[in-house]
Design an enzyme around this catalytic site. Structure first.
Site: not given
Ligand SMILES: NC(=O)c1ccc[n+]([C@@H]2O[C@H](COP(=O)([O-])OP(=O)(O)OC[C@H]3O[C@@H](n4cnc5c(N)ncnc54)[C@H](O)[C@@H]3O)[C@@H](O)[C@H]2O)c1
Ligand SMILES: C[N+](C)(C)CC=O
Length: 483
Positions: A152, A249, A283, A457
């Site tokens: 995202n 995160e 997120c 972070e």
């Molecule tokens: N807290 C934060 O700062 C933050 C920010 C942005 C998004 N998010 C979260 O991310 C999620 C959406 O993103 P997504 O669909 O890409 O998430 P995802 O967990 O499917 O994938 C995230 C990353 O992890 C990798 N990955 C997947 N399985 C793995 C494994 N077993 N080992 C190592 N790497 C692996 C993927 O290729 C990708 O690069 C949502 O839950 C969102 O809330 C959190």
């Molecule tokens: C970290 N933040 C809130 C900017 C983007 C999360 O998806």
């Protein structure tokens, strides 16, 4: 239209290709058009990246902090100069409207590089006087850090991990999400242009398998993942098994609490930003909007009125303020949740339908009469679906807001400053806003409590997560041995 990068990976200061890896098509979500094609890292590419990062680390750490910082700040300047181009790339990679990416993505990366570039020269330990003896601590790097990103915020995530890691004298191998592989390559290119030595910041492509290989590599000292809670559990367990440092995160299901005395218009603005920015793919979104009974009818009426003004369309158009979702897959997940919401008895106030046009477009969607047990109130949707729930008392809403395994964010809207602080203190979340939502400047720590993650972070807090203390005891008199 094509945005084909020079090659799939950026390793040891240069682009690197290996077409033996699985092809990853890059789709512009607004049209479904393929704009680029990269290849997942083969074991040989993983090896090259880890070797380069390991080889570069000691020399990078040996530079004066002020020299590392200068390079990071120069990268920040280049990013700002190229903001238009980088924002357009972010829009093509993710589908987010250009009016958002111009202010939220490359500029956030630049802020991070500038901030941690500024801190690099001041990283220091402490001196402890122990009578005649004395001790001091040194803040030393961890080594090779692995960054793994979600789709995202591809530019921001690459920088939020890279900038503090590099400032502390670590090197990084970053794996972007397979859905948005393009932006991180630009960051790697810019860091080299700014003077970062080869191997300091590497980018390799691939899905979970490549991420897993990086996490498990014995040269990896730290893993920082931005992703779902489910992935976080796997990666955290793998890192812990080998005593590696970790920052997780992860996702959220955050509460946004609106009291009767809140400024109605501001509360509606907060709820819109907390649910529909980036087409709901944020997120920290406040997707459980708790509205006190006395204001609920007026709130819903104004919310629906203003949501109807969303300009949905091609994200390259500067007037568009609501773009497509990132992929057909994410759109299907969202549609499925909407169907569940309807089936479980929630009432649609606005939206709910996929748009009849090419691309991954769905209407901003508002449900009311949502109860705590409904699926849409319990699970992270990661799409533009707002659930409005009502409440009567402060005590009740705090209990309900905390009744989740997640704890990323939250907010309270009220005119009563005492109540605002009482409630934010009671909410179990890493970031809580008062009469605001989703502002995450680099100066403040960001991260989750409970199932939303570990570590922080941004801000000085990130330094703690990309360095470790070494204690040196200095004996000034002879050892007193027992025998
Ligand atoms: N807290 C934060 O700062 C933050 C920010 C942005 C998004 N998010 C979260 O991310 C999620 C959406 O993103 P997504 O669909 O890409 O998430 P995802 O967990 O499917 O994938 C995230 C990353 O992890 C990798 N990955 C997947 N399985 C793995 C494994 N077993 N080992 C190592 N790497 C692996 C993927 O290729 C990708 O690069 C949502 O839950 C969102 O809330 C959190
Ligand atoms: C970290 N933040 C809130 C900017 C983007 C999360 O998806």
């Amino acid at each position: 239209m094509t945005m084909q990068p020079t090659a799939s990976h950026f390793v040891n200061g240069a682009y690197l290709e290996d077409t033996a890896g699985d092809a990853i098509p890059v789709i512009f979500p607004a049209t479904g058009e393929e704009i680029a094609r990269v290849h997942a890292a083969t074991p040989a590419v993983v090896e090259a990246a880890m070797t380069a990062a390991k080889a570069a680390q000691a020399q990078w750490a040996a530079l004066m902090g002020v020299e590392r910082g200068r390079i990071l700040r120069r990268a920040a300047d280049i990013i700002r100069e190229r903001n238009q181009e980088l924002s357009e790339l972010e829009t093509l990679d993710t589908g987010k409207p250009i009016q958002e990416t111009l202010i939220a993505d490359a500029s956030s990366a630049a802020d991070s590089l500038e901030y941690f570039g500024g801190l690099a020269a001041s990283l220091a330990g402490e001196h402890m006087q122990l009578g005649g003896d004395w001790a001091y601590t040194m803040r030393v790097p961890l080594g090779v850090c692995v960054g793994i990103g979600a789709w995202n915020y591809p530019t921001q995530i690459a920088a939020w991990k890279g900038a503090p890691a590099l400032a502390c004298g670590n090197t990084m191998v970053f794996k972007p999400s397979e859905q948005t592989p393009l932006c991180a390559l630009k960051l790697a290119e810019i860091l080299v242009e700014a003077g970062a030595p080869p191997g300091v910041y590497n980018v390799i492509q691939g899905a979970g398998e490549v991420g897993k290989a990086l996490v498990e590599d014995p040269r990896t000292a730290k893993v920082s993942l931005t992703g779902s809670a489910a992935t976080g559990k796997k990666v955290y367990a793998s890192a812990a098994a080998h005593m590696k440092h970790a920052t997780m995160e992860l996702g959220g299901k955050s509460p946004l609490i609106i009291f009767d005395d809140a400024d109605l218009e501001n509360a509606v603005s907060g709820a819109i930003n907390a649910n529909f920015y980036a087409s709901g793919q944020v997120c920290s979104n406040g997707t459980r909007v708790f509205v006190q009974s006395g204001i609920k009818v007026a709130f819903l009426a104004r919310l629906a009125e203003r949501t109807a003004n969303a300009v949905i369309g091609d994200p390259r158009n500067e007037a568009t303020n609501f773009g497509p979702m990132v992929s057909e897959e994410q759109l299907a997940i969202t549609c499925n949740y909407i169907e569940k919401g309807i089936a479980e008895g929630a009432r649609l106030v606005h939206g709910g339908k996929r748009l009849d046009r090419p691309g991954c477009f769905i209407e901003p969607t508002i449900f009311t009469d949502v109860t705590d047990d409904m699926t849409i109130a319990r699970e992270e949707i990661f799409g533009p679906v707002m659930s409005v729930l009502d409440f009567k008392t402060e005590e009740e809403v705090v209990t309900r807001a905390n009744a989740t395994d997640l704890g990323l964010s939250g907010a309270v809207f009220t005119a009563d400053i005492t109540r605002a602080h009482r409630v934010v203190h009671a909410i179990e979340a890493g970031s809580v806003w008062i009469n605001q939502y989703n502002l995450t400047p680099v100066e403040v720590p960001f991260g989750g409590m409970k199932g939303s993650g570990v570590g922080r972070e941004n801000a000085r807090a990130a330094i703690e997560h990309y360095s470790q203390l070494k204690t040196v005891y200095v004996g000034m008199s002879p050892v007193e041995a027992a025998f």
